[in-house]
Design a protein around this motif. Structure first.
Motif, mmCIF file in Angstrom:
data_model
loop_
_atom_site.group_PDB
_atom_site.id
_atom_site.type_symbol
_atom_site.label_atom_id
_atom_site.label_comp_id
_atom_site.label_asym_id
_atom_site.label_seq_id
_atom_site.Cartn_x
_atom_site.Cartn_y
_atom_site.Cartn_z
ATOM 1 N N ILE A 29 0.769 -1.103 0.097
ATOM 2 C CA ILE A 29 0.040 -0.008 0.060
ATOM 3 C C ILE A 29 0.917 1.280 0.010
ATOM 4 O O ILE A 29 0.295 2.493 0.131
ATOM 5 C CB ILE A 29 -0.810 -0.068 1.171
ATOM 6 C CG1 ILE A 29 -0.297 0.085 2.373
ATOM 7 C CG2 ILE A 29 -2.146 -1.262 1.135
ATOM 8 C CD1 ILE A 29 -0.928 -0.180 3.782
ATOM 9 N N LYS A 53 -0.370 4.298 -10.602
ATOM 10 C CA LYS A 53 -0.853 4.438 -9.361
ATOM 11 C C LYS A 53 -2.395 4.483 -9.307
ATOM 12 O O LYS A 53 -3.213 3.927 -8.875
ATOM 13 C CB LYS A 53 -0.151 5.153 -8.360
ATOM 14 C CG LYS A 53 -1.024 5.697 -7.056
ATOM 15 C CD LYS A 53 -0.476 6.684 -6.200
ATOM 16 C CE LYS A 53 -0.905 6.541 -4.760
ATOM 17 N NZ LYS A 53 -2.480 7.148 -4.890
ATOM 18 N N GLY A 89 -4.297 1.652 -10.330
ATOM 19 C CA GLY A 89 -3.920 0.476 -9.356
ATOM 20 C C GLY A 89 -2.622 -0.123 -9.350
ATOM 21 O O GLY A 89 -2.633 -1.167 -8.674
ATOM 22 N N SER A 148 1.193 -0.859 -8.212
ATOM 23 C CA SER A 148 1.907 -0.808 -6.933
ATOM 24 C C SER A 148 3.319 -0.895 -7.138
ATOM 25 O O SER A 148 4.215 -0.404 -6.040
ATOM 26 C CB SER A 148 1.949 -2.150 -6.059
ATOM 27 O OG SER A 148 2.230 -3.207 -7.020
ATOM 28 N N THR A 183 -8.911 7.453 -10.939
ATOM 29 C CA THR A 183 -8.451 7.293 -9.626
ATOM 30 C C THR A 183 -8.628 5.814 -9.056
ATOM 31 O O THR A 183 -8.936 4.891 -10.111
ATOM 32 C CB THR A 183 -9.492 7.858 -8.576
ATOM 33 O OG1 THR A 183 -8.913 7.650 -7.328
ATOM 34 C CG2 THR A 183 -11.000 7.606 -8.697
ATOM 35 N N ASP A 184 -7.740 5.433 -8.077
ATOM 36 C CA ASP A 184 -7.577 3.939 -7.841
ATOM 37 C C ASP A 184 -8.555 3.276 -6.755
ATOM 38 O O ASP A 184 -8.482 2.431 -6.414
ATOM 39 C CB ASP A 184 -6.134 3.504 -7.407
ATOM 40 C CG ASP A 184 -5.612 4.546 -6.257
ATOM 41 O OD1 ASP A 184 -6.359 5.578 -5.944
ATOM 42 O OD2 ASP A 184 -5.149 3.831 -5.382
ATOM 43 N N ARG A 185 -9.480 4.285 -6.218
ATOM 44 C CA ARG A 185 -10.164 3.749 -4.881
ATOM 45 C C ARG A 185 -11.534 4.384 -5.237
ATOM 46 O O ARG A 185 -11.882 5.405 -5.723
ATOM 47 C CB ARG A 185 -9.767 4.483 -3.871
ATOM 48 C CG ARG A 185 -8.323 4.058 -3.081
ATOM 49 C CD ARG A 185 -7.798 4.240 -1.941
ATOM 50 N NE ARG A 185 -8.707 3.540 -1.007
ATOM 51 C CZ ARG A 185 -8.516 2.211 -0.577
ATOM 52 N NH1 ARG A 185 -7.450 1.694 -1.231
ATOM 53 N NH2 ARG A 185 -9.334 1.485 0.121
ATOM 54 N N SER A 214 -9.977 -0.691 -3.201
ATOM 55 C CA SER A 214 -8.795 -0.248 -4.000
ATOM 56 C C SER A 214 -9.109 -0.937 -5.629
ATOM 57 O O SER A 214 -9.036 -2.464 -5.182
ATOM 58 C CB SER A 214 -7.327 -0.674 -3.359
ATOM 59 O OG SER A 214 -6.330 -0.574 -4.415
ATOM 60 N N ASN A 232 -8.110 -1.932 -8.871
ATOM 61 C CA ASN A 232 -7.094 -2.223 -10.355
ATOM 62 C C ASN A 232 -7.867 -2.792 -11.471
ATOM 63 O O ASN A 232 -9.015 -3.000 -11.395
ATOM 64 C CB ASN A 232 -5.657 -2.788 -9.918
ATOM 65 C CG ASN A 232 -5.872 -4.309 -9.390
ATOM 66 O OD1 ASN A 232 -6.991 -4.991 -9.670
ATOM 67 N ND2 ASN A 232 -4.759 -4.964 -9.121
ATOM 68 N N SER A 270 -14.226 -0.897 3.306
ATOM 69 C CA SER A 270 -14.899 -1.323 2.014
ATOM 70 C C SER A 270 -16.675 -1.304 2.191
ATOM 71 O O SER A 270 -17.225 -1.918 3.199
ATOM 72 C CB SER A 270 -14.875 -2.599 1.299
ATOM 73 O OG SER A 270 -13.379 -2.731 1.193
#
Length: 278
Positions: A54, A132, A135, A137, A237-239, A244, A246, A260
């Motif tokens: 993370i 990022k 998603g 890392s 965005t990733d969230r 999270s 991807n 979540s």
């Protein structure tokens, strides 16, 4: 039928890597639905997410050099297969570039040729996260493969993507406008160039940019590649809703945490979650 030599070797090496601590499997619990079958799979970690997963930013590049205990085999002089250090599925494979290539740069034909070389032996669900925001890392270029046996379900939303490819998708879809999809050419002699051409045309269609005119993509994106199609999804965005996201989120795989919003996912389905990241 494919030989699946690579997958067998990955599983063999995984056993040794787990025993010596080089691979740390993420133990999960699959959420059991009390109602109808959904087009997604929800899992929860039994233990906290490893801190390394993370944190995105300045840190040691784990691919230069890569941990030799994770090594599967070289694909060509530019790419190598290694194990994912933190897999949910044992045998989760990474295809990495031997030299530094940015994850957020344009992919090239060599990348797709390397994918083909693996795919001719062991296929499944390929996915790529461009940055990022999509998603990723790691900033070093890497593709990921979840191997699948012949006739095994590729991913929970596989049929949804097939209907999108065949123009039979529900017009009420909340995410289809941010996805471009192309069929795969079965002619192996033309495959890498054909797949690369599909990638370039999808990038133009989704306004990511012209690979021949600009230095890097204008937007974050994901790729999903199966034996039948390749899909590109634009991202911002990733969230979303405590998840999270991807490329696997679009394939229908969700990893839940205490943050979540599981109720929204279960009640409304994956598109309600995914629409906020595109």
């Amino acid at each position: 039928m494919k030989s699946e030599f690579i997958w067998s070797k990955a599983l063999e090496i995984s056993k040794k890597a787990v025993n010596c601590g080089a691979v740390i499997p993420l133990n999960t619990i699959k959420y059991k639905y009390s109602e109808k079958c959904f087009d997604f799979e929800l899992r929860f970690l039994k233990s906290p997410i490893p801190k390394y997963l993370i944190e995105y930013g300045p840190k040691r590049n784990p691919f230069i050099p890569w941990d030799t205990r994770l090594h599967i085999l070289p694909i060509n002089d530019k790419h190598t297969l290694i194990l994912n250090k933190y897999p949910v599925q044992i045998g989760h494979i990474l295809l990495i570039t031997n030299c530094w290539k940015p994850q957020n740069g344009w992919l090239n034909e060599d990348d797709f040729e390397a994918i083909l070389n693996v795919d001719n032996d062991t296929t499944g669900l390929w996915f790529f996260n461009s940055s990022k925001e999509a998603g990723a890392s790691q900033p070093h270029r890497h593709f990921q493969l979840l191997p699948r046996h012949f006739n095994e379900n590729i991913c929970p939303r596989y049929e949804w993507f097939c209907s999108l490819l065949n123009n039979t998708i529900d017009t009420n879809s909340e995410i289809s406008h941010c996805i471009s999809i192309r069929p795969r050419n079965i002619n192996k002699d033309l495959y890498s160039n054909d797949l690369f051409s599909s990638y370039k045309s999808m990038a133009k269609e989704m306004k990511i940019g012209d690979i021949d005119l600009i230095n890097k993509p204008l937007k974050p994106y994901n790729l999903l590649i199966t034996p039948e199609w390749i899909a590109l999804i634009t991202r911002k965005t990733d969230r979303s809703n405590g998840f999270s996201i991807n490329a696997l989120g679009f394939a229908g795989y969700f990893l839940g945490t205490k943050r979540s919003d599981v109720d929204t996912l279960i009640k409304f389905g994956p598109e309600r979650i995914l629409k906020d990241v595109i």
